[in-house]
Design a protein around this motif. Structure first.
Motif, mmCIF file in Angstrom:
data_model
loop_
_atom_site.group_PDB
_atom_site.id
_atom_site.type_symbol
_atom_site.label_atom_id
_atom_site.label_comp_id
_atom_site.label_asym_id
_atom_site.label_seq_id
_atom_site.Cartn_x
_atom_site.Cartn_y
_atom_site.Cartn_z
ATOM 1 N N ALA A 214 0.885 -1.030 0.378
ATOM 2 C CA ALA A 214 0.114 -0.364 0.377
ATOM 3 C C ALA A 214 1.062 1.011 0.264
ATOM 4 O O ALA A 214 0.574 2.297 -0.880
ATOM 5 N N ALA A 215 2.305 0.796 1.209
ATOM 6 C CA ALA A 215 2.756 2.481 0.837
ATOM 7 C C ALA A 215 3.588 2.706 -0.133
ATOM 8 O O ALA A 215 3.309 3.769 -1.146
ATOM 9 N N VAL B 143 8.343 -5.952 -1.269
ATOM 10 C CA VAL B 143 7.996 -5.010 -2.231
ATOM 11 C C VAL B 143 9.427 -4.422 -2.768
ATOM 12 O O VAL B 143 9.667 -3.394 -2.341
ATOM 13 N N GLU B 144 9.483 -4.040 -4.135
ATOM 14 C CA GLU B 144 10.476 -3.334 -5.107
ATOM 15 C C GLU B 144 9.864 -2.406 -5.495
ATOM 16 O O GLU B 144 8.806 -2.640 -6.119
ATOM 17 N N GLY C 189 10.022 -2.166 0.416
ATOM 18 C CA GLY C 189 9.184 -2.239 1.402
ATOM 19 C C GLY C 189 9.088 -3.419 1.722
ATOM 20 O O GLY C 189 9.234 -4.293 1.349
ATOM 21 N N LEU C 190 9.312 -3.964 2.764
ATOM 22 C CA LEU C 190 9.339 -5.114 3.655
ATOM 23 C C LEU C 190 8.424 -4.947 4.986
ATOM 24 O O LEU C 190 8.744 -4.067 5.881
ATOM 25 N N ASN C 191 8.074 -5.835 4.987
ATOM 26 C CA ASN C 191 6.561 -5.591 5.887
ATOM 27 C C ASN C 191 7.609 -7.231 6.749
ATOM 28 O O ASN C 191 6.957 -8.210 7.114
ATOM 29 N N GLY C 192 8.254 -6.597 8.074
ATOM 30 C CA GLY C 192 8.582 -7.200 8.965
ATOM 31 C C GLY C 192 8.246 -6.743 10.237
ATOM 32 O O GLY C 192 7.994 -7.959 11.238
ATOM 33 N N GLY C 193 7.372 -5.972 10.495
ATOM 34 C CA GLY C 193 5.969 -6.093 11.892
ATOM 35 C C GLY C 193 6.022 -5.195 12.666
ATOM 36 O O GLY C 193 6.705 -3.906 11.741
ATOM 37 N N PRO C 194 5.837 -4.911 13.502
ATOM 38 C CA PRO C 194 5.441 -3.415 14.310
ATOM 39 C C PRO C 194 7.165 -3.415 14.979
ATOM 40 O O PRO C 194 6.968 -2.566 15.735
ATOM 41 N N LYS D 196 0.938 9.004 5.674
ATOM 42 C CA LYS D 196 0.606 8.044 5.903
ATOM 43 C C LYS D 196 1.331 7.359 7.169
ATOM 44 O O LYS D 196 0.253 6.700 8.107
ATOM 45 N N PHE D 197 2.400 6.907 5.932
ATOM 46 C CA PHE D 197 2.824 5.388 7.187
ATOM 47 C C PHE D 197 3.957 5.890 7.708
ATOM 48 O O PHE D 197 4.739 4.743 8.411
#
Length: 160
Positions: free
Chosen positions: A18-19, A52-53, A63-68, A111-112
């Protein structure tokens, strides 16, 4: 994505795709590259986006979905050197909209949670003026601003 230069890895909490889509809507010169998904090996849910590249304005990102665990802070920001006031207004509005927030001295947080510096033309020249008095007055004016107003910074620099 090429093998030359640097790639900036941004750690997101599940919203990397989304980012990337958002940044491509803000910056007109961009593209999405490969998207990697988690497998049964984890640690994310199988099939969900892991990385996502993407590229914007010639800068490569992952963009890496690594967690909080690691949220963004203002310790890292991206400068947008604008060609005119209209471009500065565009980026300011696009990045603060939909949940972003204004900061001080030309900084915004999107917003991210990623921090950006929106720099209109002439702002850097004023705070780096070779005359220390002019530079100090321009900098003092800038420190009171959110969005940078170069005309006001210039008036402050020119004041006796």
């Amino acid at each position: 994505m090429s093998g030359n230069g640097f790639t900036t890895c941004l750690w997101f909490d599940g919203n990397a795709e989304a980012a990337a889509d958002h940044y491509l809507s803000v910056f007109k010169d961009g593209k999405i590259g490969r998207i990697g998904r988690y497998t049964e090996a984890g640690p994310g849910e199988a099939g969900s986006v892991m990385v996502v590249e993407f590229e914007i304005n010639g800068q490569q990102f992952i963009g890496l979905n690594g967690g909080p665990q690691f949220p963004f802070t203002e310790a890292i920001s991206f400068q947008i050197r604008c060609s005119d006031e209209a471009e500065a207004d565009y980026y300011w509005d696009a990045l603060t909209g939909d949940g972003g927030e204004e900061g001080v001295c030309g900084w915004v947080k999107d917003k991210f949670g990623v921090s950006w510096q929106v720099i209109p033309p002439g702002a850097i020249d004023l705070i780096a003026d070779p005359d220390p008095g002019r530079a100090a007055r321009a900098t003092a004016a800038m420190m009171r601003m959110k969005k940078l107003d170069v005309a006001e910074m210039r008036r402050a620099a020119d004041a006796p």
